[in-house]
Scaffold this motif. Structure first.
Motif, PDB file in Angstrom:
ATOM      1  N   TYR A  73      11.715  -6.318  -5.199  1.00  0.00           N
ATOM      2  CA  TYR A  73      11.413  -5.694  -3.915  1.00  0.00           C
ATOM      3  C   TYR A  73      10.848  -4.294  -4.091  1.00  0.00           C
ATOM      4  O   TYR A  73       9.885  -3.925  -3.439  1.00  0.00           O
ATOM      5  CB  TYR A  73      12.647  -5.628  -3.011  1.00  0.00           C
ATOM      6  N   GLU A  74      11.469  -3.477  -4.950  1.00  0.00           N
ATOM      7  CA  GLU A  74      10.937  -2.131  -5.109  1.00  0.00           C
ATOM      8  C   GLU A  74      11.134  -1.622  -6.518  1.00  0.00           C
ATOM      9  O   GLU A  74      11.995  -2.094  -7.250  1.00  0.00           O
ATOM     10  CB  GLU A  74      11.557  -1.158  -4.115  1.00  0.00           C
ATOM     11  N   GLY A 106       0.967  -4.844  -1.461  1.00  0.00           N
ATOM     12  CA  GLY A 106       0.715  -6.104  -0.771  1.00  0.00           C
ATOM     13  C   GLY A 106       1.092  -5.941   0.690  1.00  0.00           C
ATOM     14  O   GLY A 106       0.926  -4.876   1.282  1.00  0.00           O
ATOM     15  N   ALA A 107       1.631  -6.978   1.285  1.00  0.00           N
ATOM     16  CA  ALA A 107       1.988  -6.950   2.705  1.00  0.00           C
ATOM     17  C   ALA A 107       3.187  -6.026   2.942  1.00  0.00           C
ATOM     18  O   ALA A 107       4.091  -5.956   2.096  1.00  0.00           O
ATOM     19  CB  ALA A 107       2.316  -8.357   3.194  1.00  0.00           C
ATOM     20  N   ARG A 148       6.703  -4.637   3.862  1.00  0.00           N
ATOM     21  CA  ARG A 148       8.063  -5.180   3.790  1.00  0.00           C
ATOM     22  C   ARG A 148       8.246  -6.243   2.703  1.00  0.00           C
ATOM     23  O   ARG A 148       9.272  -6.880   2.636  1.00  0.00           O
ATOM     24  CB  ARG A 148       8.513  -5.726   5.141  1.00  0.00           C
ATOM     25  N   GLU A 149       7.247  -6.408   1.822  1.00  0.00           N
ATOM     26  CA  GLU A 149       7.389  -7.394   0.745  1.00  0.00           C
ATOM     27  C   GLU A 149       7.758  -6.745  -0.572  1.00  0.00           C
ATOM     28  O   GLU A 149       8.695  -7.171  -1.225  1.00  0.00           O
ATOM     29  CB  GLU A 149       6.118  -8.218   0.608  1.00  0.00           C
ATOM     30  N   THR A 150       7.004  -5.733  -0.981  1.00  0.00           N
ATOM     31  CA  THR A 150       7.273  -5.019  -2.226  1.00  0.00           C
ATOM     32  C   THR A 150       6.921  -3.556  -2.023  1.00  0.00           C
ATOM     33  O   THR A 150       5.912  -3.235  -1.397  1.00  0.00           O
ATOM     34  CB  THR A 150       6.442  -5.590  -3.392  1.00  0.00           C
ATOM     35  N   TRP A 207       3.717   0.461   0.374  1.00  0.00           N
ATOM     36  CA  TRP A 207       3.813  -0.997   0.333  1.00  0.00           C
ATOM     37  C   TRP A 207       2.829  -1.503  -0.704  1.00  0.00           C
ATOM     38  O   TRP A 207       1.704  -1.041  -0.791  1.00  0.00           O
ATOM     39  CB  TRP A 207       3.478  -1.614   1.689  1.00  0.00           C
ATOM     40  N   GLN A 236      15.084 -13.626  -6.065  1.00  0.00           N
ATOM     41  CA  GLN A 236      13.877 -14.197  -5.468  1.00  0.00           C
ATOM     42  C   GLN A 236      12.620 -13.445  -5.861  1.00  0.00           C
ATOM     43  O   GLN A 236      11.517 -13.935  -5.673  1.00  0.00           O
ATOM     44  CB  GLN A 236      14.001 -14.217  -3.952  1.00  0.00           C
TER      45      GLN A 236
END
Length: 153
Positions: free
Chosen positions: A10-11, A49-50, A52-54, A47, A7
């Protein structure tokens, strides 16, 4: 067929020589939000962006001789790519097209995307990038944003 449908990313992680210096750079210059630090492991997380997103992890290398120069592109708005050239200069950084210093963003025509590269204190290649709505023009290679706009006016 994919094992698992991806999707997004993430990191990602970078090795750094001086964790304190890198925390200050990514927090105060790049503007990432500090998330967490694990002093015993010499790592800090931000983080992108927001929350828990990336996430970006910075790992201090200590006495290890292993260091790999990496690249990360930060997705931003086109307006922010455009203003990044002067913002980077004001922060004492050199805006580049990947190699040479630039006076304006460049367009990677195969995508197409407006882009500005710069280096962190450890020499990692960072990039501000904004995808453009125009059709790709791979044959153009990399062109200044003003030239791209003139071709699409």
């Amino acid at each position: 067929m994919a094992l698992v449908p991806i999707q997004g990313l993430y990191e990602t992680h970078l090795t750094v020589r001086d964790l304190e210096r890198s925390i200050a750079f990514y927090r105060d210059v790049v503007g990432l939000t500090f998330a967490h630090r694990v002093p015993a492991r010499h790592v800090a997380f931000f983080w992108m962006g927001a929350p828990r997103e990336t996430m970006l992890g910075l790992w201090e290398i200590h006495t290890s001789p292993v260091f790999i120069r990496s690249h990360i592109a930060f997705r931003v708005t086109l307006a922010d790519v455009e203003r990044s050239v002067s913002a980077l200069r004001a922060a004492g950084l050199t805006p580049r097209n990947g190699e040479a210093e630039i006076a304006e963003p460049v367009v990677l025509a195969w995508m197409p995307a407006a882009s500005v590269y710069f280096d962190d204190p450890d020499g990692h290649s960072l990039e501000f990038i904004a995808l453009l709505d125009d059709p790709p023009r791979a044959e153009l290679g990399t062109v200044p944003l003003s030239q791209w706009r003139a071709l699409h006016a």
